[in-house]
Design an enzyme around this catalytic site. Sequence first.
Site, short mmCIF file in Angstrom:
data_model
loop_
_atom_site.label_atom_id
_atom_site.label_comp_id
_atom_site.label_asym_id
_atom_site.label_seq_id
_atom_site.Cartn_x
_atom_site.Cartn_y
_atom_site.Cartn_z
CB ILE A 210 25.89 3.63 -19.47
CG1 ILE A 210 24.50 4.15 -19.85
CG2 ILE A 210 26.94 4.08 -20.48
CD1 ILE A 210 24.00 3.70 -21.19
CE LYS A 211 30.39 -3.96 -20.10
NZ LYS A 211 30.59 -5.28 -20.76
CB ILE A 212 32.09 3.96 -18.09
CG1 ILE A 212 30.87 4.73 -18.59
CG2 ILE A 212 33.34 4.84 -18.13
CD1 ILE A 212 30.57 5.99 -17.78
CB THR B 60 26.32 -6.30 -24.79
OG1 THR B 60 26.26 -4.91 -24.43
CG2 THR B 60 24.93 -6.90 -24.67
#
Length: 380
Positions: free
Chosen positions: A139-141, A44
């Site tokens: 977790i997208k960073i 997402t």
Amino acid sequence: MSDALAALSACGVSVWLDDLSRERLISGSLADLVADNHVMGVTTNPTIFAKAITAGDAYDAQLHDLSVRGVEVGEALRALTTFDVRAACDVLRPVYDSTGGVDGRVSIEVDPRVAHDTGATIAEARALWWLVDRPNLFIKIPAARQGLPAIAACLAEGISINVTLIFSLSRYDAVMEAFLEGMERARQAGRGLSSLGSVASFFVSRLDAEVDARLDKIGTAETAELRGRAALANARLAYQHYEQAFSSRRWDALRDAGARPQRPLWASTSTKDPAYPDTRYVVDLVAPGVVNTMPEATLRAVADHGQVPTDSVRGHYAEAQQVLNRLQALGIDYDEVVQKLEDEGVAAFDASWDRLREQLAATLRAQPAQPAQPAQQQRS
């Protein structure tokens, strides 16, 4: 209809869906894609959530409750998005279990407005990890320079990470270095490494869109011949860098401790130019141990008419380097192009988040006194 997707899986490519919405969960669409179309994960981003939350009525009941409780817009936004991601994690949990934690992952991005603030990125990642509370979460960073120490720090704490918005080979090298550092720190802290996962999201089609526009301005026979070749060349060289990084003694020590490699993930895989085949950034980037995340239209196109080779990456390294060399000789500055794309990518997600916050604030203020009917429980 999914034979090509099965072929991709057989070649070592994990098929992920680049989309998520409450409606997709309620209707069972996501569960169907997992069951019938070899989908092994979900990604997402702020733009996807902005589209989902502002369309239809699937969020009305939760929006009403948030309004009645007087929840601040930022926390309301997190409540909406983490609900969807948590539910998607549950849908994908059997895949996570059956693959030993390799696939079955669902990604949610930190607030893009903190992409250039290391401390705020770490704090946001911790909060999301706690809120979703599922082992198959990523977790997208963003891979901005300030995000690199955050990536290492989060991995060291046992938070699985999807590094996003990678465009350049040098930044990709730095991302893999941050991954190795984070895993080494996790090992030193006594954490088990086998359940700690990571992917590195290398964006593809946007590079062709930018480079092709510059080639068109030059307008020679040579530039016409080079159109549509930059993105594949860049991604193929990224895979070469991946092979090099994960064949070192440093990696061997982590692997022996139970770690799994940080897989390359091809993102931005829909074609932006209608002159190109709609399966280009899937079938031309087949290699073992990669992830390809696709919007549903691209996934359906691959399933319908994709011609999947055994390997379309390895064996093309010299040709790929030649493409980048030729572009440089024509005055197309690789470093300037990829930095522009990174800046625009962060800014676009930032703008999507801001627009969504504004729309959500207005929606919360306008909620009716009577509660909406709760949405039907999503099918899994």
